[in-house]
Write a protein that holds these residues in place. Structure first.
Motif, short mmCIF file in Angstrom:
data_model
loop_
_atom_site.label_atom_id
_atom_site.label_comp_id
_atom_site.label_asym_id
_atom_site.label_seq_id
_atom_site.Cartn_x
_atom_site.Cartn_y
_atom_site.Cartn_z
N VAL A 1 0.85 -1.19 0.00
CA VAL A 1 0.00 0.00 0.00
C VAL A 1 0.89 1.24 0.00
CG1 VAL A 1 -1.82 1.25 1.20
CG2 VAL A 1 -1.77 -1.26 1.28
N THR B 1 3.88 12.23 1.77
CA THR B 1 4.33 11.74 3.06
C THR B 1 3.95 12.73 4.16
OG1 THR B 1 6.18 10.66 1.99
CG2 THR B 1 6.30 10.91 4.38
N HIS B 2 4.22 13.98 3.90
CA HIS B 2 3.91 15.05 4.84
C HIS B 2 3.21 16.19 4.10
CE1 HIS B 2 7.41 13.10 6.78
NE2 HIS B 2 6.80 13.39 7.89
N TYR C 1 -8.26 5.83 7.80
CA TYR C 1 -8.26 6.02 9.24
C TYR C 1 -7.53 7.33 9.58
CZ TYR C 1 -9.53 1.07 9.63
OH TYR C 1 -10.16 -0.15 9.54
N GLN D 1 -5.40 9.03 12.66
CA GLN D 1 -4.70 8.73 13.91
C GLN D 1 -4.14 10.02 14.50
OE1 GLN D 1 -1.37 5.98 13.67
NE2 GLN D 1 -1.43 5.56 15.84
N LEU E 1 -2.14 11.80 11.61
CA LEU E 1 -1.62 10.86 10.61
C LEU E 1 -2.81 10.18 9.96
CD1 LEU E 1 0.92 9.38 9.43
CD2 LEU E 1 0.57 7.68 11.25
N LEU F 1 -4.09 7.24 7.69
CA LEU F 1 -3.68 5.91 7.24
C LEU F 1 -4.68 5.35 6.25
CD1 LEU F 1 -2.70 4.42 10.71
CD2 LEU F 1 -1.12 5.07 8.91
N PHE G 1 -1.79 -1.93 5.73
CA PHE G 1 -1.74 -0.49 5.90
C PHE G 1 -0.59 0.13 5.12
CE2 PHE G 1 -4.80 0.77 9.16
CZ PHE G 1 -5.21 -0.47 9.63
N GLY G 2 -0.83 1.37 4.69
CA GLY G 2 0.24 2.18 4.12
C GLY G 2 0.99 2.92 5.21
N PRO G 3 2.05 3.65 4.84
CA PRO G 3 2.87 4.37 5.82
C PRO G 3 2.22 5.64 6.35
CG PRO G 3 3.69 4.76 3.63
CD PRO G 3 2.58 3.76 3.48
N GLY G 4 1.14 6.06 5.73
CA GLY G 4 0.42 7.22 6.22
C GLY G 4 0.88 8.55 5.64
N THR G 5 0.01 9.53 5.75
CA THR G 5 0.33 10.93 5.42
C THR G 5 0.17 11.75 6.69
OG1 THR G 5 -0.40 10.79 3.11
CG2 THR G 5 -0.38 12.98 4.14
N ARG G 6 1.23 12.45 7.05
CA ARG G 6 1.19 13.32 8.23
C ARG G 6 0.68 14.69 7.79
NH1 ARG G 6 1.06 12.39 13.34
NH2 ARG G 6 2.92 11.09 13.29
N TYR H 1 -1.69 -5.13 16.27
CA TYR H 1 -0.88 -4.47 15.26
C TYR H 1 0.30 -3.81 15.94
CZ TYR H 1 -4.25 -4.82 11.39
OH TYR H 1 -5.07 -5.28 10.38
N SER I 1 8.58 4.08 12.00
CA SER I 1 8.35 4.31 10.57
C SER I 1 6.87 4.55 10.26
CB SER I 1 8.84 3.10 9.76
OG SER I 1 8.05 1.96 10.05
N ARG I 2 6.00 4.33 11.24
CA ARG I 2 4.55 4.60 11.18
C ARG I 2 3.72 3.51 10.50
NH1 ARG I 2 4.88 10.56 8.62
NH2 ARG I 2 4.24 9.28 6.85
N GLN I 3 4.35 2.61 9.77
CA GLN I 3 3.56 1.61 9.04
C GLN I 3 2.99 0.59 10.01
OE1 GLN I 3 4.94 0.93 5.29
NE2 GLN I 3 3.13 -0.23 4.74
N MET I 4 1.69 0.44 9.98
CA MET I 4 0.99 -0.50 10.85
C MET I 4 1.18 -1.91 10.29
SD MET I 4 -1.02 0.18 13.57
CE MET I 4 -1.97 1.65 13.29
N ILE I 5 1.69 -2.80 11.14
CA ILE I 5 1.99 -4.15 10.70
C ILE I 5 1.20 -5.14 11.55
CG2 ILE I 5 3.82 -5.88 10.44
CD1 ILE I 5 5.78 -3.41 10.41
#
Lengths: 116, 115
Positions: A4, A9-10, A35, A37, A88, A90, A107-112, B37, B42-46
């Motif tokens: 994903v 990123t930011h 989501y 966060q 954040l 997600l 999940f992806g790494p998210g956007t801050r 989870y 790194s913020r990635q939910m695993i």
């Protein structure tokens, strides 16, 4: 498999502005969930898209809207940004087969997003 | 409405030791999933581990195992032989099977593994 991905990123915005966040699901996945966060909190469900339609929605105002494209990628739009929207964001993808939900989300790494 | 409670905001464990993270939940549903989870810096939910409510046997994944007590609505995570890479936020999450893949998360436990 790229997994994903999310962009950007930011992001820094000011109150009242509008923002668009993007998500590409894992290969083979057709369902995208978003989501929010907040700092120090667990993710809160915003909404979910499947077959280009919003399938379910959490307790978020109409300022939060989304879209899913034919290639299953998705956008999250937030209008009239408030300071409290800083968080954040997600994206998670999964696979729905004939209405049977897959129980695992990736999940992806998210956007801050920072709202000033 | 479903709720998930993690009562330990922070935990610390020595490398190679065992630690248990607690989670309780509240629901009137009978058919659901529970998850742990991991979210590193790194913020990635695993996804660490998952449990289906109808299965009595506790799930295990290598060094990770759960203690699922359905009547008590408790779902704790045990990490054995802790490693520095286990340092992260850990979230307990709940999903009603009939409502699709909408996850309800707890507030998380920050785990620090000390060398």
């Amino acid at each position: 498999d790229a997994g994903v991905t999310q962009s950007p990123t930011h992001l820094i915005k000011t109150r009242g502005q509008q923002v668009t966040l993007r998500c590409s699901p894992k290969s083979g996945h057709d369902t995208v969930s978003w989501y929010q966060q907040a700092l120090g909190q667990g993710p809160q469900f915003i909404f979910q898209y499947y077959e280009e339609e919003e399938r379910q929605r959490g307790n978020f105002p109409d300022r939060f809207s989304g879209h899913q494209f034919p290639n299953y990628s998705s956008e999250l739009n937030v209008n009239a940004l408030l300071l409290g929207d800083s968080a954040l964001y997600l994206c998670a993808s999964s696979f729905t087969l004939s209405g049977w939900y897959d129980d695992e989300q990736f999940f992806g790494p998210g956007t801050r997003l920072t709202v000033l | 409405a479903q709720t998930v409670t993690q009562s330990q905001p922070e935990m610390s464990v020595q490398e190679a030791e065992t630690v248990t993270l607690s989670c309780t939940y509240d629901t009137s549903e009978s058919n659901y999933y529970l998850f742990w989870y991991k979210q590193p810096p790194s913020r990635q939910m695993i996804l660490v581990i998952r449990q289906e409510a109808y299965k009595q046997q506790n799930a295990t994944e290598n060094r990770f195992s759960v203690n699922f007590q359905k009547a008590a609505k408790s779902f704790s995570l045990k990490i054995s032989d802790s490693q520095l890479g286990d340092t992260a936020m850990y979230f307990c999450a709940f999903m009603i099977k009939s409502s699709g893949d909408k996850l309800t998360f707890g507030t998380g436990t920050r785990l620090a593994v000390r060398p």
